[in-house]
Design an enzyme around this catalytic site. Structure first.
Site, PDB file in Angstrom:
ATOM      1  CB  SER A  34      -0.944   0.007   1.212  1.00 11.31           C
ATOM      2  OG  SER A  34      -0.205  -0.041   2.418  1.00 11.31           O
ATOM      3  CG  PHE A  80       9.261  -2.924   9.752  1.00  8.48           C
ATOM      4  CD1 PHE A  80      10.083  -2.100  10.490  1.00  8.48           C
ATOM      5  CD2 PHE A  80       9.757  -4.163   9.348  1.00  8.48           C
ATOM      6  CE1 PHE A  80      11.374  -2.488  10.817  1.00  8.48           C
ATOM      7  CE2 PHE A  80      11.041  -4.557   9.673  1.00  8.48           C
ATOM      8  CZ  PHE A  80      11.850  -3.720  10.405  1.00  8.48           C
ATOM      9  CB  SER A 124       6.617   6.322  16.970  1.00  6.38           C
ATOM     10  OG  SER A 124       6.828   7.701  16.805  1.00  6.38           O
ATOM     11  CE1 TYR A 148       2.185   5.972  12.956  1.00  7.39           C
ATOM     12  CE2 TYR A 148       3.180   7.754  14.229  1.00  7.39           C
ATOM     13  CZ  TYR A 148       3.294   6.537  13.572  1.00  7.39           C
ATOM     14  OH  TYR A 148       4.501   5.881  13.548  1.00  7.39           O
ATOM     15  CE  LYS A 152       3.480   3.049  14.836  1.00  7.12           C
ATOM     16  NZ  LYS A 152       3.793   1.774  14.187  1.00  7.12           N
ATOM     17  CG  ASN A 178      12.644  12.679  14.248  1.00  4.50           C
ATOM     18  OD1 ASN A 178      12.494  12.497  15.454  1.00  4.50           O
ATOM     19  ND2 ASN A 178      11.867  13.481  13.561  1.00  4.50           N
ATOM     20  CG  ASN A 197       3.297  14.107   5.726  1.00  6.53           C
ATOM     21  OD1 ASN A 197       2.610  15.014   5.309  1.00  6.53           O
ATOM     22  ND2 ASN A 197       2.972  12.828   5.591  1.00  6.53           N
ATOM     23  CG  LEU A 199      13.586  18.794   8.124  1.00  9.91           C
ATOM     24  CD1 LEU A 199      12.964  20.069   7.588  1.00  9.91           C
ATOM     25  CD2 LEU A 199      14.348  19.078   9.427  1.00  9.91           C
ATOM     26  NE  ARG A 230      10.435  16.904  16.252  1.00 10.53           N
ATOM     27  CZ  ARG A 230      10.063  18.078  16.768  1.00 10.53           C
ATOM     28  NH1 ARG A 230      10.890  18.773  17.537  1.00 10.53           N
ATOM     29  NH2 ARG A 230       8.861  18.566  16.521  1.00 10.53           N
TER      30      ARG A 230
HETATM   31  P1  NAD Z   1       6.631   2.728   5.122  1.00  7.19           P
HETATM   32  O1  NAD Z   1       5.287   3.226   4.762  1.00  7.19           O
HETATM   33  O2  NAD Z   1       7.769   3.000   4.193  1.00  7.19           O
HETATM   34  O3  NAD Z   1       6.577   1.154   5.388  1.00  7.19           O
HETATM   35  C1  NAD Z   1       5.453   0.508   5.906  1.00  7.19           C
HETATM   36  C2  NAD Z   1       5.184  -0.702   5.025  1.00  7.19           C
HETATM   37  O4  NAD Z   1       4.053  -1.406   5.555  1.00  7.19           O
HETATM   38  C3  NAD Z   1       4.846  -0.335   3.593  1.00  7.19           C
HETATM   39  O5  NAD Z   1       5.631  -1.133   2.730  1.00  7.19           O
HETATM   40  C4  NAD Z   1       3.349  -0.673   3.451  1.00  7.19           C
HETATM   41  O6  NAD Z   1       3.019  -1.082   2.141  1.00  7.19           O
HETATM   42  C5  NAD Z   1       3.195  -1.766   4.478  1.00  7.19           C
HETATM   43  N1  NAD Z   1       1.850  -1.901   5.069  1.00  7.19           N
HETATM   44  C6  NAD Z   1       1.074  -0.925   5.606  1.00  7.19           C
HETATM   45  N2  NAD Z   1      -0.074  -1.448   6.068  1.00  7.19           N
HETATM   46  C7  NAD Z   1      -0.012  -2.782   5.833  1.00  7.19           C
HETATM   47  C8  NAD Z   1      -0.886  -3.846   6.093  1.00  7.19           C
HETATM   48  N3  NAD Z   1      -2.091  -3.665   6.648  1.00  7.19           N
HETATM   49  N4  NAD Z   1      -0.518  -5.101   5.727  1.00  7.19           N
HETATM   50  C9  NAD Z   1       0.692  -5.321   5.142  1.00  7.19           C
HETATM   51  N5  NAD Z   1       1.562  -4.336   4.861  1.00  7.19           N
HETATM   52  C10 NAD Z   1       1.207  -3.077   5.207  1.00  7.19           C
HETATM   53  O7  NAD Z   1       6.963   3.287   6.586  1.00  7.19           O
HETATM   54  P2  NAD Z   1       8.305   3.194   7.428  1.00  7.19           P
HETATM   55  O8  NAD Z   1       8.836   4.571   7.590  1.00  7.19           O
HETATM   56  O9  NAD Z   1       9.180   2.135   6.882  1.00  7.19           O
HETATM   57  O10 NAD Z   1       7.709   2.778   8.834  1.00  7.19           O
HETATM   58  C11 NAD Z   1       7.701   1.436   9.287  1.00  7.19           C
HETATM   59  C12 NAD Z   1       7.099   1.393  10.680  1.00  7.19           C
HETATM   60  O11 NAD Z   1       7.865   2.218  11.550  1.00  7.19           O
HETATM   61  C13 NAD Z   1       5.671   1.916  10.768  1.00  7.19           C
HETATM   62  O12 NAD Z   1       4.953   1.096  11.660  1.00  7.19           O
HETATM   63  C14 NAD Z   1       5.828   3.312  11.317  1.00  7.19           C
HETATM   64  O13 NAD Z   1       4.691   3.722  12.040  1.00  7.19           O
HETATM   65  C15 NAD Z   1       7.015   3.131  12.226  1.00  7.19           C
HETATM   66  N6  NAD Z   1       7.749   4.390  12.483  1.00  7.19           N
HETATM   67  C16 NAD Z   1       8.258   5.099  11.425  1.00  7.19           C
HETATM   68  C17 NAD Z   1       8.937   6.296  11.663  1.00  7.19           C
HETATM   69  C18 NAD Z   1       9.471   7.128  10.535  1.00  7.19           C
HETATM   70  O14 NAD Z   1       9.780   8.308  10.749  1.00  7.19           O
HETATM   71  N7  NAD Z   1       9.637   6.597   9.321  1.00  7.19           N
HETATM   72  C19 NAD Z   1       9.128   6.737  12.975  1.00  7.19           C
HETATM   73  C20 NAD Z   1       8.623   5.973  14.023  1.00  7.19           C
HETATM   74  C21 NAD Z   1       7.929   4.789  13.760  1.00  7.19           C
HETATM   75  C1  WQD Z   2      11.048  17.410  12.142  1.00 12.19           C
HETATM   76  C2  WQD Z   2      11.215  18.898  12.413  1.00 12.19           C
HETATM   77  C3  WQD Z   2       9.180  20.144  12.134  1.00 12.19           C
HETATM   78  C4  WQD Z   2       8.809  19.499   7.824  1.00 12.19           C
HETATM   79  C5  WQD Z   2       7.213  12.825  12.793  1.00 12.19           C
HETATM   80  C6  WQD Z   2       6.064  12.136  13.469  1.00 12.19           C
HETATM   81  C7  WQD Z   2       6.569  11.086  14.397  1.00 12.19           C
HETATM   82  C8  WQD Z   2       7.555  10.141  13.703  1.00 12.19           C
HETATM   83  C9  WQD Z   2       8.604  10.863  12.928  1.00 12.19           C
HETATM   84  C10 WQD Z   2       6.437   8.163  12.992  1.00 12.19           C
HETATM   85  C11 WQD Z   2      10.052  19.507  13.214  1.00 12.19           C
HETATM   86  C12 WQD Z   2      10.217  20.565  11.122  1.00 12.19           C
HETATM   87  C13 WQD Z   2       9.251  19.480   9.136  1.00 12.19           C
HETATM   88  C14 WQD Z   2       8.839  20.724   7.099  1.00 12.19           C
HETATM   89  C15 WQD Z   2       9.765  21.800   9.034  1.00 12.19           C
HETATM   90  N1  WQD Z   2       6.905   9.305  12.744  1.00 12.19           N
HETATM   91  N2  WQD Z   2       9.721  20.619   9.721  1.00 12.19           N
HETATM   92  N3  WQD Z   2       9.328  21.831   7.743  1.00 12.19           N
HETATM   93  O1  WQD Z   2       7.484  15.854  13.574  1.00 12.19           O
HETATM   94  O2  WQD Z   2       9.601  15.045  14.717  1.00 12.19           O
HETATM   95  O3  WQD Z   2       8.033  13.432  13.793  1.00 12.19           O
HETATM   96  O4  WQD Z   2       7.997  11.857  12.096  1.00 12.19           O
HETATM   97  O5  WQD Z   2       6.304   7.626  14.038  1.00 12.19           O
HETATM   98  O6  WQD Z   2       5.455  10.414  14.883  1.00 12.19           O
HETATM   99  O7  WQD Z   2       5.298  13.100  14.193  1.00 12.19           O
HETATM  100  O8  WQD Z   2       9.373  14.793  12.240  1.00 12.19           O
HETATM  101  O9  WQD Z   2      10.401  15.237  10.058  1.00 12.19           O
HETATM  102  O10 WQD Z   2       7.989  15.883  10.405  1.00 12.19           O
HETATM  103  O11 WQD Z   2       9.761  17.173  11.574  1.00 12.19           O
HETATM  104  O12 WQD Z   2      10.189  22.845   9.563  1.00 12.19           O
HETATM  105  O13 WQD Z   2       8.433  20.796   5.938  1.00 12.19           O
HETATM  106  O14 WQD Z   2      11.220  19.587  11.156  1.00 12.19           O
HETATM  107  O15 WQD Z   2       8.434  21.242  12.580  1.00 12.19           O
HETATM  108  O16 WQD Z   2      10.603  20.492  14.044  1.00 12.19           O
HETATM  109  P1  WQD Z   2       8.573  14.900  13.641  1.00 12.19           P
HETATM  110  P2  WQD Z   2       9.350  15.730  10.971  1.00 12.19           P
END
Ligand code: NAD
Ligand code: WQD
Length: 338
Positions: A34, A80, A124, A148, A152, A178, A197, A199, A230
């Site tokens: 997805s 994941f 997260s 979201y 978690k 991050n 979304n 940075l 961050r």
């Molecule tokens: P991503 O979207 O690149 O990877 C998630 C994968 O899960 C995708 O390949 C998607 O196709 C798959 N997926 C989603 N829903 C599914 C379902 N119902 N069944 C099977 N597959 C499914 O995201 P990511 O950045 O690799 O994140 C991985 C995990 O880490 C997530 O759970 C996310 O919440 C968590 N996380 C990510 C971040 C971040 O900043 N990237 C930070 C903290 C936590």
């Molecule tokens: C980082 C910094 C923004 C974009 C998010 C989720 C968190 C986790 C990681 C999954 C902040 C600033 C950002 C932009 C900016 N995901 N910024 N301009 O907010 O720490 O965390 O991603 O679990 O749950 O909330 O990360 O990369 O969005 O932002 O100034 O266009 O950059 O305000 O200070 P964040 P981010």
């Protein structure tokens, strides 16, 4: 070990697949694609020289998960799979509870049916809510500021109940800070759909001229330069944290453990812009914009528990994060023009 990676084709999952294979685990990916493409798995295959089975399926489909676990004689799962866009979660909360919470429930049900009770879960730092003290250690109170984050938190609590009811489980909850950057090969990295979304991918796209400028969300925070701070962690370090967590699950005699994966070092938005510009010799046009709703001023980890219990600490610094993110962005440009 034979490890099933749900969401294995995604950004973090694909890098973890590389790290797990380097540590001589066998990897099977389970993904509904997805938010990813099967090509990511092919690229992991070419990095590692290893064939990786991809099961296209949804974690909410308990029978499909059950089949994958038994067909591949899986011994542990790294989970994941999930949706992660904070803004979208506020618009479509049912989708997020369904995908993330119900998906995890179906997964652990299938695991219990198959007697697979070793699980690493992607949580997260968002579960810490508004920081009450810094650095954030694992004992910091948890709360959620958006749907979201609440998924978690609910999943963490659900896993806690499961571990309490059956101490035969070995569950590792990893609270990522991050994650940024890409694998050295530049074959895999973060390539979000639509306008990013986060940075770092936003900065990369501005540097590449795909977006005109970066909006810096607020310069009046109580931080050194007024912009948000961050804990950015290199994706390859983060991936290696999973290898360490999986190893710890076999040695630590505790049904559930929580570990932060961060560096302990905070950088501001302006630090990020300047580093990216300097390391990559590019220019990032930006303007100061209003604060983004729900953002906190400062967030960084105490990485002490992961260091002490997992023997893991991040070794790659900000320059390596910025350089690898840019190498990946340029590789995408070549791919798209070819
Ligand atoms: P991503 O979207 O690149 O990877 C998630 C994968 O899960 C995708 O390949 C998607 O196709 C798959 N997926 C989603 N829903 C599914 C379902 N119902 N069944 C099977 N597959 C499914 O995201 P990511 O950045 O690799 O994140 C991985 C995990 O880490 C997530 O759970 C996310 O919440 C968590 N996380 C990510 C971040 C971040 O900043 N990237 C930070 C903290 C936590
Ligand atoms: C980082 C910094 C923004 C974009 C998010 C989720 C968190 C986790 C990681 C999954 C902040 C600033 C950002 C932009 C900016 N995901 N910024 N301009 O907010 O720490 O965390 O991603 O679990 O749950 O909330 O990360 O990369 O969005 O932002 O100034 O266009 O950059 O305000 O200070 P964040 P981010």
């Amino acid at each position: 070990m034979k490890v099933l990676l749900t969401g294995g084709a995604g950004y973090i999952g694909s890098h973890c697949a590389v790290a797990l294979i380097a540590a001589e685990h066998q990897v099977v990916c389970f993904d509904n694609l997805s938010n990813s493409r099967p090509q990511a798995i092919e690229r992991v295959e070419s990095i590692t020289g290893t064939r990786i089975p991809l099961v296209v399926g949804d974690v909410r489909d308990r029978e499909a998960v059950h089949r994958a676990l038994t067909d591949h004689a899986i011994e542990a799962v790294v989970h994941f799979a999930g949706l992660k866009a904070v803004g979208e979660s506020a618009e479509k909360p049912m989708l997020y509870y369904d995908n993330n919470v119900r998906g995890t429930l179906a997964l652990v049900e299938a695991m219990a049916e198959c007697g697979v009770r070793r699980l690493v879960f992607s949580s997260s730092a968002t579960v810490y809510g508004q920081p009450q003290y810094l650095p954030l250690d694992e004992a910091h109170p948890t709360s959620a500021t958006n749907p979201y984050g609440r998924t978690k938190l609910m999943i963490e609590e659900m896993l806690g109940d499961i571990a309490a009811a059956d101490p035969g489980w070995r569950i590792g909850v990893l609270r990522y800070f991050n994650p940024v950057g890409a694998h050295d090969s530049a074959l895999i990295g973060e390539d979000p759909n639509g306008v990013p979304n986060n940075l770092m991918p936003f900065i990369s796209r501005v540097a590449a001229g795909r977006l005109p400028e970066l909006s810096v969300f607020g310069d009046d925070y109580d931080t050194a330069d007024g912009t948000g701070v961050r804990d950015y962690v290199h994706i390859v370090d983060l991936a290696e944290g999973h290898v360490a967590a999986l190893a710890a699950l076999t040695t630590i005699d505790r049904p559930l453990s929580i570990w932060n994966l961060g560096t302990g070092q905070g950088y501001s938005v302006l630090d990020m812009i300047r580093s990216f510009e300097r390391v990559n010799a590019v220019s990032i046009p930006y303007r100061i914009a209003p604060r983004r709703a729900g953002d906190v001023a400062t967030c960084y980890a105490s990485p002490a528990k992961a260091r002490d219990e997992l023997g893991w600490q991040a070794s790659r610094g900000l320059d390596a994060m910025c350089a690898s993110a840019w190498r990946f962005e340029r590789m995408l440009a070549t791919r798209n023009s070819g």
